[in-house]
Design a protein around this motif. Structure first.
Motif, short mmCIF file in Angstrom:
data_model
loop_
_atom_site.label_atom_id
_atom_site.label_comp_id
_atom_site.label_asym_id
_atom_site.label_seq_id
_atom_site.Cartn_x
_atom_site.Cartn_y
_atom_site.Cartn_z
N GLU A 46 0.87 -1.23 0.12
CA GLU A 46 0.12 0.02 0.11
C GLU A 46 0.98 1.45 0.01
N LEU A 47 0.46 2.20 -0.51
CA LEU A 47 1.05 3.72 -0.41
C LEU A 47 1.11 4.23 0.65
N VAL A 48 2.25 4.69 1.33
CA VAL A 48 2.39 5.30 2.31
C VAL A 48 2.47 6.94 2.29
N ALA A 49 3.13 7.32 1.30
CA ALA A 49 3.36 8.89 1.14
C ALA A 49 4.06 9.02 -0.23
N VAL A 50 4.06 9.89 -0.99
CA VAL A 50 4.36 10.29 -2.28
C VAL A 50 4.89 11.87 -2.25
N ILE A 51 5.89 12.09 -3.09
CA ILE A 51 6.32 13.40 -2.99
C ILE A 51 6.91 13.62 -4.65
N THR A 52 6.30 14.80 -5.21
CA THR A 52 6.64 15.22 -6.47
C THR A 52 8.03 15.89 -6.73
N SER A 53 8.57 16.12 -7.64
CA SER A 53 10.08 16.71 -7.97
C SER A 53 9.58 18.20 -7.29
N VAL A 63 -1.57 7.48 8.10
CA VAL A 63 -0.29 7.90 8.60
C VAL A 63 -0.27 9.54 8.74
N LYS A 64 -1.50 10.40 8.23
CA LYS A 64 -1.27 11.60 8.36
C LYS A 64 -1.21 12.30 9.77
N GLY A 65 -0.42 13.12 9.93
CA GLY A 65 -0.13 13.86 11.28
C GLY A 65 1.10 12.89 11.80
N ARG A 66 1.37 11.73 11.36
CA ARG A 66 2.42 11.17 12.21
C ARG A 66 3.77 10.88 11.29
N PHE A 67 3.54 10.91 9.91
CA PHE A 67 4.66 10.53 9.10
C PHE A 67 4.86 11.72 7.98
N THR A 68 5.88 11.87 7.62
CA THR A 68 6.32 12.96 6.88
C THR A 68 7.38 12.73 5.83
N ILE A 69 7.01 12.79 4.62
CA ILE A 69 7.73 12.60 3.41
C ILE A 69 8.48 13.75 2.99
N SER A 70 9.82 13.86 2.60
CA SER A 70 10.62 14.82 2.00
C SER A 70 11.45 14.24 0.99
N ARG A 71 12.42 15.27 0.50
CA ARG A 71 13.17 14.83 -0.70
C ARG A 71 14.13 15.80 -0.91
N ASP A 72 15.31 15.50 -1.23
CA ASP A 72 16.39 16.44 -1.60
C ASP A 72 16.48 15.94 -3.20
N ASN A 73 16.40 17.01 -3.94
CA ASN A 73 16.50 16.54 -5.35
C ASN A 73 17.84 16.57 -5.86
N VAL A 78 14.85 10.42 -1.06
CA VAL A 78 13.88 10.70 -0.44
C VAL A 78 13.60 10.22 1.14
N TYR A 79 13.05 11.05 2.08
CA TYR A 79 13.09 10.59 3.37
C TYR A 79 11.68 10.36 3.88
N LEU A 80 11.54 9.55 5.00
CA LEU A 80 10.20 9.27 5.68
C LEU A 80 10.38 9.34 6.90
N GLN A 81 10.18 10.58 7.61
CA GLN A 81 9.99 10.53 8.96
C GLN A 81 8.79 10.09 9.75
N MET A 82 9.03 9.21 10.65
CA MET A 82 7.95 8.34 10.93
C MET A 82 7.90 8.74 12.72
N ASN A 83 6.80 9.10 13.20
CA ASN A 83 6.79 9.51 14.34
C ASN A 83 5.54 8.61 15.03
N SER A 84 5.43 8.64 16.42
CA SER A 84 4.20 7.89 16.99
C SER A 84 4.16 6.57 16.18
N LEU A 85 4.90 5.79 16.12
CA LEU A 85 4.75 4.58 15.48
C LEU A 85 3.96 3.62 16.11
N ALA A 86 3.08 2.91 15.48
CA ALA A 86 1.80 1.95 16.11
C ALA A 86 2.38 0.52 15.67
N PRO A 87 2.10 -0.54 16.40
CA PRO A 87 2.17 -2.13 15.84
C PRO A 87 1.55 -2.14 14.29
N GLU A 88 0.87 -1.38 14.13
CA GLU A 88 -0.10 -1.52 12.83
C GLU A 88 0.85 -0.95 11.41
#
Length: 122
Positions: A46-53, A63-73, A78-88
């Motif tokens: 399943e899709l978690v997050a995507v970022i355009t150029s 994952v909204k409000g917990r994960f943040t995607i970013s990138r360095d072109n 590409v990065y995925l910061q994951m906070n408040s992780l849960a077993p799911e």
């Protein structure tokens, strides 16, 4: 021609944080979308997050409000910061690159990384 290498996975307790990175290397001129997908045991990817150029982002509702995607072109990373992780959130996380233009000409529609395991214990 192009490789995606993920790093940053691991095991954490619920409520913890992890930061995933994915570096694309090879004969890359540009990459359109970069994203993260995940696959839990017995479930579909399943899709978690995507970022355009251009920096536009989309995050899955789960994952909204917990994960943040970013990138360095400049680094094709590409990065995925994951906070408040849960077993799911447990699963294999895959990096994805779409519409990769090569320096030698031509475009490849999609590349996948090998995946990195994220395990969240309660």
């Amino acid at each position: 021609q192009v490789q995606l290498v993920e790093s940053g996975g691991g095991s954490v307790q619920a409520g913890g944080s992890l930061r995933l990175s994915c570096a694309a290397s090879g004969r890359i001129f540009s990459i359109d979308d970069m994203g993260w997908y995940r696959q839990a045991p017995g479930k579909q990817r399943e899709l978690v997050a995507v970022i355009t150029s251009g920096g536009s982002t989309k995050h899955a509702d789960s994952v909204k409000g917990r994960f943040t995607i970013s990138r360095d072109n400049a680094k094709n990373t590409v990065y995925l910061q994951m906070n408040s992780l849960a077993p799911e959130d447990t699963g294999v996380y895959y990096c994805n690159a779409k519409r990769v233009v090569l320096t030698i000409g031509g475009m490849i529609s999609e590349y996948w990384g090998q995946g990195t395991q994220v395990t969240v214990s309660s």
